[in-house]
Design an enzyme around this catalytic site. Sequence first.
Site, PDB file in Angstrom:
ATOM      1  NE  ARG A  67      -7.239   2.202  -5.643  1.00 27.46           N
ATOM      2  CZ  ARG A  67      -8.246   2.039  -6.488  1.00 27.46           C
ATOM      3  NH1 ARG A  67      -8.583   3.005  -7.310  1.00 27.46           N
ATOM      4  NH2 ARG A  67      -8.906   0.904  -6.548  1.00 27.46           N
ATOM      5  CE1 TYR A 197      -6.737   3.131   1.901  1.00 32.47           C
ATOM      6  CE2 TYR A 197      -6.464   3.741  -0.397  1.00 32.47           C
ATOM      7  CZ  TYR A 197      -6.693   2.777   0.566  1.00 32.47           C
ATOM      8  OH  TYR A 197      -6.847   1.483   0.190  1.00 32.47           O
ATOM      9  CE  LYS A 206      -3.536  -0.150  -6.516  1.00 26.88           C
ATOM     10  NZ  LYS A 206      -3.593  -1.474  -7.124  1.00 26.88           N
ATOM     11  CG  HIS A 226      -4.588  -3.728 -10.820  1.00 27.18           C
ATOM     12  ND1 HIS A 226      -5.937  -3.555 -10.618  1.00 27.18           N
ATOM     13  CD2 HIS A 226      -4.030  -3.735  -9.595  1.00 27.18           C
ATOM     14  CE1 HIS A 226      -6.188  -3.465  -9.323  1.00 27.18           C
ATOM     15  NE2 HIS A 226      -5.051  -3.577  -8.682  1.00 27.18           N
ATOM     16  CB  SER A 248      -9.437  -2.782  -5.881  1.00 26.43           C
ATOM     17  OG  SER A 248      -8.644  -2.040  -6.770  1.00 26.43           O
ATOM     18  CB  CYS A 250     -12.045  -9.084  -7.283  1.00 24.83           C
ATOM     19  SG  CYS A 250     -13.328  -7.911  -7.697  1.00 24.83           S
ATOM     20  CG  ASP A 275      -1.943  -4.372  -6.272  1.00 23.05           C
ATOM     21  OD1 ASP A 275      -3.075  -4.729  -6.646  1.00 23.05           O
ATOM     22  OD2 ASP A 275      -1.635  -3.183  -6.093  1.00 23.05           O
ATOM     23  NE  ARG A 367      -6.902  -1.640   0.959  1.00 20.38           N
ATOM     24  CZ  ARG A 367      -6.736  -1.925  -0.325  1.00 20.38           C
ATOM     25  NH1 ARG A 367      -5.716  -2.643  -0.725  1.00 20.38           N
ATOM     26  NH2 ARG A 367      -7.613  -1.517  -1.215  1.00 20.38           N
TER      27      ARG A 367
HETATM   28  C1  OXD Z   1      -6.227  -1.432  -4.987  1.00 19.86           C
HETATM   29  C2  OXD Z   1      -5.073  -1.761  -4.132  1.00 19.86           C
HETATM   30  O1  OXD Z   1      -7.082  -0.624  -4.586  1.00 19.86           O
HETATM   31  O2  OXD Z   1      -4.317  -2.651  -4.532  1.00 19.86           O
HETATM   32  O3  OXD Z   1      -6.294  -1.990  -6.084  1.00 19.86           O
HETATM   33  O4  OXD Z   1      -4.894  -1.134  -3.085  1.00 19.86           O
HETATM   34 MN    MN Z   2      -4.673  -3.229  -6.541  1.00 17.07          MN
END
Ligand code: OXD
Ligand code: MN
Length: 590
Positions: A67, A197, A206, A226, A248, A250, A275, A367
Amino acid sequence: MSASIERWVDEVARTTHPDQIVWCDGSDAEIERLNSEMVAGGTLIHLNGSKHPNSYLHRSDPQDVARTEQLTFICSERPEDAGPTNNWMSPREAQERVWPLFSGAMKGRTMYVVPYIMGPATALSSRVGVELTDSPYVVANMRTMTRMGQVALDRLERTGSDDWVPGIHSMGDLSPVRRFILHFPETRTIWSVGSGYGGNALLGKKCFALRIASVMGRDQGWMAEHMLILELSSPEGDVMYIAGAFPSACGKTNLAMLRSPLEHEGWRVRTVGEDIAWIHVGADGRLWAINPESGYFGVAPGTSSKTNPNAMASVRQDTIFTNVALTPEGDVWWEGIDTPPPSGLLDWQGRAWSPSLGTPAAHPNARFTSPATNNPALSAQWEDSEGVPLSAILFGGRRARTIPIVSQSFSWQHGVYMGASMASETTAAATGQVGVVRRDPMAMLPFCGYNMGDYFGHWLEMGANAAIPPAVFQVNWFRRDADGRFLWPGFGENLRVLRWVRDQVLGRNPAGARETPIGIVPTAQGLDVDGLNLSSVALNELLSVDRGDWASEADEQGSFLDQFGDHLPDELRREHRALLDRLGAVAASR
Ligand code: OXD
Ligand code: MN
């Protein structure tokens, strides 16, 4: 078919000039056709079916791997409505500067019309979006991540609603200098150009489910967060739902899919979402949450049978891998997976790779996109149309010092302060420097579609509207010792923290918890560390609230919150003063 969608599709096509327009129905035949076309065109690689049935590898442009927060804008009429933590662009500037980038952008390409539902098809709180995109990779991902195709048009027809969120996406020329991710909160519209992406291009995730939905939630009295949602069952038969906001990369996916080491005793963890959570006040005064997504767009590096066996099972089939390494057998590989790198590996850019190069074989933000239904630990309640009732909310970050492994807030209001002031070290999920501490309120810093000062006010209001709001906790699995080693073993052992959280919620922890200036923390006996091989020094460190560290932490929290000026609710100013007073009282008593 909705006439308003048809009109809008025609209008966008008049600007973008696609060679053809394809309305996606979400059928198996459709995805099979798209996948074969992408394999033929070289944008997907079919993986070895004996390793990963029905799965593919996609390599993105090397300049388009995460992102791009600096190119993400909130285009409200007034800058103040975007607030100090968002990039702002006026709708007029967007029209003049960004709209021209869509002009002719789809020449030679197909424009796919992707209707989708965020949330279970029958849930009242679900919402419909329509994404126009010139990327078949985006279509394939949207098909996994959302309820996509005819099902969405059917929902509009069934509910007689013409309420859907339009999103226009074009890869453009993929140049970062012509890349923009724009959100118009007043018209609830999304424009994304110049990136393919995930978080920039799968507009349901998002862009809609967080940035636009946070605005809808503010206006309509609900919340878009989130957050993971997990189900915790105990041997005594009680079942509890816990949501968790983590920045993100973590470990949010790992916690949501945690395989309980005490499954045999009846301690079970099941996944509702990993998420995003949309949260409503229920008729019973509790907060109820749905997972608006139907798949996982997870970070691959670091995922293994040890860290996340349920994710490994989920990616076994029907998965799109992005920017991982490829083995000569047509299998995937990434740093931290169960096996050492095989020879003959191609890296995420398709180049011959060996460990001696010293570069990662998979991109650190590589991913996997897998359907939720692949998860062996999927909660039976994951698609309940009412959602699930939340007993606790966790705020987590990646902090080497200062933040104890777990602490509970004194009240909802103090919990909102905990969330608003939380911070984390940055990761590879967004472009930019990795490892710097930044404040990331409720892990929503990159995702809140309006002024975060007002967003804190909305949180306070939601708590006031809920007769039984969830208990709020802060967690930190990432504290390190003086030599830089992690103090907590993490992974499945996080169940021990969840058990303490449960006991707190049930009011069963009289000897296991103590009040500190920053919240309620386990006593050394309160947290079950049996069999962990954790020294008492390490345990004390994990539970410690260091006055010196906290004095500077509280100062930094204060300056961070100050930037919201008049938009910062007085309640949070009061919480900050109360924290300083409690810390001062401890200092004075020493
Ligand atoms: C993020 C995702 O970047 O969930 O938070 O992809
Ligand atoms: Mn996320």
